[in-house]
Design a protein around this motif. Structure first.
Motif, short mmCIF file in Angstrom:
data_model
loop_
_atom_site.label_atom_id
_atom_site.label_comp_id
_atom_site.label_asym_id
_atom_site.label_seq_id
_atom_site.Cartn_x
_atom_site.Cartn_y
_atom_site.Cartn_z
N TRP A 34 -92.64 -11.54 -3.79
CA TRP A 34 -93.68 -12.50 -4.18
C TRP A 34 -93.31 -13.91 -3.70
O TRP A 34 -94.16 -14.66 -3.25
N ARG A 35 -92.03 -14.24 -3.84
CA ARG A 35 -91.59 -15.57 -3.38
C ARG A 35 -91.77 -15.71 -1.88
O ARG A 35 -92.17 -16.77 -1.40
N GLY A 37 -93.93 -14.20 -0.05
CA GLY A 37 -95.36 -14.30 0.20
C GLY A 37 -95.89 -15.70 -0.10
O GLY A 37 -96.75 -16.22 0.60
N ARG A 38 -95.37 -16.32 -1.12
CA ARG A 38 -95.82 -17.68 -1.47
C ARG A 38 -95.23 -18.71 -0.53
O ARG A 38 -95.82 -19.75 -0.29
N ALA A 39 -94.03 -18.44 -0.04
CA ALA A 39 -93.36 -19.40 0.83
C ALA A 39 -93.93 -19.38 2.24
O ALA A 39 -93.60 -20.23 3.06
N ASP A 40 -94.78 -18.40 2.56
CA ASP A 40 -95.36 -18.31 3.91
C ASP A 40 -96.20 -19.54 4.23
O ASP A 40 -96.51 -19.78 5.38
N SER A 42 -99.28 -20.11 3.06
CA SER A 42 -100.72 -19.87 3.07
C SER A 42 -101.34 -20.70 1.96
O SER A 42 -101.04 -20.51 0.79
N LYS A 45 -106.18 -20.69 -2.09
CA LYS A 45 -106.18 -20.91 -3.53
C LYS A 45 -106.65 -19.65 -4.24
O LYS A 45 -107.22 -18.75 -3.63
N ALA A 46 -106.42 -19.61 -5.52
CA ALA A 46 -106.82 -18.45 -6.30
C ALA A 46 -108.34 -18.28 -6.31
O ALA A 46 -108.85 -17.19 -6.47
#
Length: 104
Positions: A34-35, A37-40, A42, A45-46
């Motif tokens: 998950w980290r 994926g978030r650090a990519d 992108s 927004k939700a």
């Protein structure tokens, strides 16, 4: 030392520990993915969805028809207004009873 020579409660404890360690490892792997994926970077927004959501069409409103006016009944058929009944006696009987008791 084999599992057969161990106390049964000890065997259950070690099995529980092995399962909890496996769950912890899986959670660590999930968090790491998950980290990443978030650090990519992108910036999605939700609220931004990759698939459009179709809104259901609003149901048409229906109006209730007004009830037809009741045909007026002849005045002779009108009912008396509500009246109290004092234990099955009429108002006149009840008034006479109260006067005889001395009530004002």
């Amino acid at each position: 030392m084999s599992l057969e020579t161990l106390d049964p409660s000890t065997v259950l404890e070690t099995e529980a520990e092995v399962q909890s360690d496996a769950m912890k490892d899986q959670l660590r792997k999930d968090v790491a993915s998950w980290r990443v994926g978030r650090a990519d970077g992108s910036p999605q927004k939700a609220t931004e969805l990759s698939v459009a959501v179709a809104k259901p069409a609003p149901a048409p409103r229906t109006r209730r028809a007004k009830p037809a006016a009741a045909a007026s009944e002849p005045e002779t058929a009108k009912k008396k207004p509500f009246g109290m009944s004092y234990d099955g006696s009429t108002n006149a009987d009840y008034i006479n009873y109260m006067i005889s008791r001395g009530a004002r």
